[in-house]
Design an enzyme around this catalytic site. Sequence first.
Site, PDB file in Angstrom:
ATOM      1  N   CYS A   1      25.597-153.083  36.683  1.00 45.38           N
ATOM      2  CA  CYS A   1      24.752-151.940  36.360  1.00 45.38           C
ATOM      3  C   CYS A   1      24.342-151.909  34.886  1.00 45.38           C
ATOM      4  O   CYS A   1      23.253-151.443  34.563  1.00 45.38           O
ATOM      5  CB  CYS A   1      25.430-150.639  36.758  1.00 45.38           C
ATOM      6  SG  CYS A   1      27.202-150.597  36.526  1.00 45.38           S
TER       7      CYS A   1
ATOM      8  N   HIS B   1      23.331-144.863  33.263  1.00 45.27           N
ATOM      9  CA  HIS B   1      23.861-145.609  32.125  1.00 45.27           C
ATOM     10  C   HIS B   1      22.851-145.546  30.984  1.00 45.27           C
ATOM     11  O   HIS B   1      21.636-145.590  31.208  1.00 45.27           O
ATOM     12  CB  HIS B   1      24.086-147.084  32.500  1.00 45.27           C
ATOM     13  CG  HIS B   1      25.290-147.319  33.354  1.00 45.27           C
ATOM     14  ND1 HIS B   1      26.075-146.308  33.868  1.00 45.27           N
ATOM     15  CD2 HIS B   1      25.872-148.476  33.777  1.00 45.27           C
ATOM     16  CE1 HIS B   1      27.070-146.831  34.570  1.00 45.27           C
ATOM     17  NE2 HIS B   1      26.969-148.143  34.535  1.00 45.27           N
TER      18      HIS B   1
HETATM   19  N1  LIG Z   1      28.770-147.766  41.198  1.00 44.28           N
HETATM   20  C1  LIG Z   1      27.877-148.483  40.527  1.00 44.28           C
HETATM   21  O1  LIG Z   1      27.206-147.980  39.609  1.00 44.28           O
HETATM   22  C2  LIG Z   1      27.696-149.948  40.847  1.00 44.28           C
HETATM   23  C3  LIG Z   1      26.660-150.648  40.197  1.00 44.28           C
HETATM   24  C4  LIG Z   1      26.505-152.025  40.423  1.00 44.28           C
HETATM   25  C5  LIG Z   1      27.336-152.654  41.327  1.00 44.28           C
HETATM   26  N2  LIG Z   1      28.322-151.945  41.961  1.00 44.28           N
HETATM   27  C6  LIG Z   1      29.174-152.663  42.903  1.00 44.28           C
HETATM   28  O2  LIG Z   1      28.899-152.142  44.186  1.00 44.28           O
HETATM   29  C7  LIG Z   1      30.080-152.224  44.995  1.00 44.28           C
HETATM   30  C8  LIG Z   1      30.330-150.839  45.594  1.00 44.28           C
HETATM   31  O3  LIG Z   1      30.538-149.918  44.548  1.00 44.28           O
HETATM   32  P1  LIG Z   1      30.642-148.350  44.776  1.00 44.28           P
HETATM   33  O4  LIG Z   1      30.486-147.778  43.412  1.00 44.28           O
HETATM   34  O5  LIG Z   1      29.736-147.877  45.856  1.00 44.28           O
HETATM   35  O6  LIG Z   1      32.185-148.202  45.223  1.00 44.28           O
HETATM   36  P2  LIG Z   1      32.877-147.049  46.082  1.00 44.28           P
HETATM   37  O7  LIG Z   1      32.181-145.748  45.893  1.00 44.28           O
HETATM   38  O8  LIG Z   1      34.304-147.123  45.776  1.00 44.28           O
HETATM   39  O9  LIG Z   1      32.647-147.523  47.597  1.00 44.28           O
HETATM   40  C9  LIG Z   1      33.292-148.674  48.102  1.00 44.28           C
HETATM   41  C10 LIG Z   1      32.756-149.006  49.472  1.00 44.28           C
HETATM   42  O10 LIG Z   1      33.418-150.200  49.921  1.00 44.28           O
HETATM   43  C11 LIG Z   1      34.023-149.931  51.172  1.00 44.28           C
HETATM   44  N3  LIG Z   1      35.243-150.695  51.351  1.00 44.28           N
HETATM   45  C12 LIG Z   1      36.348-150.680  50.553  1.00 44.28           C
HETATM   46  N4  LIG Z   1      37.288-151.503  51.052  1.00 44.28           N
HETATM   47  C13 LIG Z   1      36.768-152.057  52.176  1.00 44.28           C
HETATM   48  C14 LIG Z   1      37.244-152.978  53.143  1.00 44.28           C
HETATM   49  N5  LIG Z   1      38.465-153.509  53.028  1.00 44.28           N
HETATM   50  N6  LIG Z   1      36.426-153.305  54.148  1.00 44.28           N
HETATM   51  C15 LIG Z   1      35.205-152.781  54.262  1.00 44.28           C
HETATM   52  N7  LIG Z   1      34.690-151.906  53.398  1.00 44.28           N
HETATM   53  C16 LIG Z   1      35.471-151.545  52.354  1.00 44.28           C
HETATM   54  C17 LIG Z   1      34.295-148.453  51.153  1.00 44.28           C
HETATM   55  O11 LIG Z   1      34.495-148.007  52.494  1.00 44.28           O
HETATM   56  P3  LIG Z   1      35.495-146.791  52.836  1.00 44.28           P
HETATM   57  O12 LIG Z   1      34.716-145.537  52.581  1.00 44.28           O
HETATM   58  O13 LIG Z   1      35.789-147.019  54.278  1.00 44.28           O
HETATM   59  O14 LIG Z   1      36.697-146.928  51.951  1.00 44.28           O
HETATM   60  C18 LIG Z   1      33.030-147.927  50.501  1.00 44.28           C
HETATM   61  O15 LIG Z   1      31.990-147.885  51.442  1.00 44.28           O
HETATM   62  C19 LIG Z   1      31.193-152.694  44.060  1.00 44.28           C
HETATM   63  O16 LIG Z   1      31.368-154.090  44.187  1.00 44.28           O
HETATM   64  C20 LIG Z   1      30.636-152.399  42.684  1.00 44.28           C
HETATM   65  O17 LIG Z   1      31.148-153.269  41.695  1.00 44.28           O
HETATM   66  C21 LIG Z   1      28.500-150.609  41.743  1.00 44.28           C
END
Ligand SMILES: NC(=O)c1ccc[n+]([C@@H]2O[C@H](COP(=O)([O-])OP(=O)(O)OC[C@H]3O[C@@H](n4cnc5c(N)ncnc54)[C@H](OP(=O)(O)O)[C@@H]3O)[C@@H](O)[C@H]2O)c1
Lengths: 348, 348
Positions: free
Chosen positions: B131, B256
Site C-alpha cells: 500500500c 496513507h
Molecule cells: N490493508 C491494507 O491496506 C492492505 C494493502 C495492501 C495489501 N494488503 C494485503 O492484503 C491482504 C489482506 O489484508 P487485509 O488488510 O484485508 O487483512 P484482514 O482484514 O486481516 O483480512 C484477512 C482476510 O484473510 C482471510 N484469511 C485469514 N486466514 C485465512 C486462511 N487460513 N484461509 C483463508 N482465508 C484466510 C480472512 O478470513 P476470515 O475472516 O475467515 O478470518 C480475511 O478475509 C494481506 O496480505 C495484506 O498484506 C493489505
Amino acid sequence: MGGKPTLAVVGATGAVGAVLLRMLTHHADVWGEIRLLASSRSAGRKLAVREEESEVLALSEENLTGVDLALFLVPEDVAARWAPIAAAKGTVVVDTSTAFRADPDVPLVVPEINPHAVRIRPRGIVASPGCSTLALIVAVGALHAEFGLAELVVTAQQAASGAGRAGTAALREQLALVTGGELGTQPGDVRRAVGDHTGPFPGPVALNVLPWSGLLAADGWSSEELAVREETRKVLDLPGLPVAATCVRVPVVAGHAVSVHARFERPVTVGRAHEILATSPGVVLYDDPATGDFPTPADVVGTDPAWVGRVRRSMDDERALELFVCADNLRKGAALNALQIAESIIGA
Amino acid sequence: MGGKPTLAVVGATGAVGAVLLRMLTHHADVWGEIRLLASSRSAGRKLAVREEESEVLALSEENLTGVDLALFLVPEDVAARWAPIAAAKGTVVVDTSTAFRADPDVPLVVPEINPHAVRIRPRGIVASPGCSTLALIVAVGALHAEFGLAELVVTAQQAASGAGRAGTAALREQLALVTGGELGTQPGDVRRAVGDHTGPFPGPVALNVLPWSGLLAADGWSSEELAVREETRKVLDLPGLPVAATCVRVPVVAGHAVSVHARFERPVTVGRAHEILATSPGVVLYDDPATGDFPTPADVVGTDPAWVGRVRRSMDDERALELFVCADNLRKGAALNALQIAESIIGA
Ligand SMILES: NC(=O)c1ccc[n+]([C@@H]2O[C@H](COP(=O)([O-])OP(=O)(O)OC[C@H]3O[C@@H](n4cnc5c(N)ncnc54)[C@H](OP(=O)(O)O)[C@@H]3O)[C@@H](O)[C@H]2O)c1
Ligand SMILES: NC(=O)c1ccc[n+]([C@@H]2O[C@H](COP(=O)([O-])OP(=O)(O)OC[C@H]3O[C@@H](n4cnc5c(N)ncnc54)[C@H](OP(=O)(O)O)[C@@H]3O)[C@@H](O)[C@H]2O)c1
C-alpha cells in the site's frame, strides 16, 4: 549582575510558559525575583512557580523595568514589538518566537551545539530555534561533528501543542467529535464531523495528517519548512547546506517526531553512529529493533532530551543514515532550550 | 475464457475484501460467477456483492475448482500456500500479499505504469505492490517518464487499516481509551491507558506516531521499508534506484500519506510537474497553497486515485522535487489495483 538576577517570563500563561514554570521549580534555583507577564487579559491570575503562587502582570514598559533577563514565550508579533523595548532597558532577551531567528545580529543558540554563540548579541537578544529544528539538531549536530553533514531531507510530524494552547484544545475537541463512531472511512466524513472546530489548523487534525504548518512562504514552501532549513544552517554554521523539509501536523498532543535522511561527507556506520549518539549530551539513544525499542511521541513527552532510534545506513549510499527522532516540542523544542540559554548567560 | 469468467475472492471477509466487494458492485459487470472464500471460521456467512447476498465458502481445493481468476486478499502465509494450488488448476491468481512480490517469475503490476508486465506470468501468479508503494508510484512514475528518476527518500505515514480489520479495531478501541482526558502530556501515559489493547501494533497508535510497520528485516530496516524500495525498483524497472523509506503508523483509519523527496536526472519545474500530474491517469493534482488546497487522508479516503499536493522544487537542487501524496490504502493500495489487474487480464 549583583545578587541573584531578576527573571521575567513573558507569556507565562501559554503552553510553553506552563512548562517553563514547572521547570523553574525543578532546575537549580539561580534566580532572584521571578516576574510573570502575559497579556492584560491574564493580569491578576495566579500561577505556581517555585512552589509559591505568583500574580501575573500585564506586559508593559513598567513591568519590564529592573529585569536582568527576560524569556519571551509569546507570539511573533508581540515579541517583535516588545523584545527591543526590553533590550533597550538593558534586559537580555531570550526569544522563542520566529521574530529574530533569521536576524544576523541575533545569535540562534542550541547550547549543546553552539554555546559560544550566546556571547555576541549586538541587539541584546538571543533567539531559540523552532520546535522541529530543535527536535533534530542535537542528534544531527553530534553526527555532523564526526562525519561532516552534506544534506538533510526531513519529515517533521508535529504535535498539536506546537500551535500552543489553542492547538491542544482543538485536537481534544476534535477527538471528542470523531471518536466512538465509524468515521474515517468516507471522503470528508471527518471534516464534516469536525466542522469549524479546526482551531489554529487549516483542517481536521484528528484521524488525519495535515501537510501544512506555518504560513505560506515562497514557491509553495511553508514558513515552518523554510525555518527548518534556515535555522539548521545557522546553528550548525553551514550556510550552504541543502535541506528539504516537510512539516505535517499529526493527532498527537505533544512530542514532535522527525524522520531524518542525513547524507554526510564521509562514510558512516550504524555502530559508530550509535556510539556518538549514546554519548552526546541532550540525546538518548533508544534503538533496538530486535526488542522493539524505538522512541515515540507518547513515550518521550514530558522528558528533556531528544530520543533517537531507527538508525539505519542507506542500502545505496555508505554516507547516508536514516534516523527517527522524538522530542517534546514544549521542552527541548521551546521552554528547556530557552532556559538553558538563559542559565548559560547568567553563568549558572 | 468462454462466457463470462468465474472470479474467486479469497479473503472476502477482510478489510481489503470488504472494499473489493463494494467495487465489484460499482465496476462494469464483467464477471460470471463470483465466489467468496475465506477461512473456515467464516464459512456460511452471507456478504453482499452485486446487490445480492452470497454465502462465504471455506478456502479449499474443491472450492477453488472451476475458477478463472482468483483475487487473493489473505495474509502472506495463506497466499504462499494456496496461490500455487490455485495456479496449478489453471486459475490466474492476482495476489495482494507480500508472498510473491519479489519473485522474478511473478510480475509486479501497477496498470498505470507497467500494464504490459501482466502478460508474462510463468507461475500463473501476478502480484500487486504494497500500500505504501502504491500510494506514491503512480505519481512518481509519471514524473519519472518525463524527468528520469535518480533517487527517492520517502516517509510513509500509514493508516491503521493497513494492518487489516485488526488494525482499525485497535485504533478505535485505543481512541476510546485516550479521548476525553488529559492524556498525551506525561511520559508513557498513553501507553498505560492503552494497556494491552495494542492490537497488531508494537505500541499505542492513538495520540502517537509509531515508527515501525512490518517485520524486522536486515540492519534495522523494517520489511515494509525494504518493500517500498524493492517494489518501486521492480515496477519502474530501475533495479539500481536508490530508495530510502521510513514507514510510520499514525492514528488515521484509512488513507496513507507519503512525503516524497524525488531527485531526477534532469532539471524540473513545479509548473511542468503540475502539468504532468494533472494529466496522468490515476492521479489527481490538488495543490494550491494560496487557498489551502492539499490532500489529506481524511479527505481522500474512499476515493480511487492518488492525490498529490505540496509540489515544491528543492531550494538547493534544480533536479529535486518534494510531493505529498495521499491514497486510500484499501483502494488503490490494495483492492482497486488488484481489480484493475484482474480486469486487464480478462481483457475487460
Ligand atoms: N490493508 C491494507 O491496506 C492492505 C494493502 C495492501 C495489501 N494488503 C494485503 O492484503 C491482504 C489482506 O489484508 P487485509 O488488510 O484485508 O487483512 P484482514 O482484514 O486481516 O483480512 C484477512 C482476510 O484473510 C482471510 N484469511 C485469514 N486466514 C485465512 C486462511 N487460513 N484461509 C483463508 N482465508 C484466510 C480472512 O478470513 P476470515 O475472516 O475467515 O478470518 C480475511 O478475509 C494481506 O496480505 C495484506 O498484506 C493489505
Ligand atoms: N508550542 C510550541 O511547541 C513552541 C515551540 C517553539 C517555539 N514556540 C514559540 O513560543 C511562543 C509561545 O508559544 P505557545 O505555544 O506557548 O503559545 P500560546 O499557548 O498561544 O501562548 C501564548 C502566550 O503569549 C501571551 N500573549 C499573547 N498575546 C500577548 C500580548 N499582546 N502581550 C503579552 N502576552 C501575550 C499569552 O498570554 P495570554 O494568556 O494573556 O493570552 C500566552 O502567555 C510562540 O512564539 C511560539 O512560536 C512554541
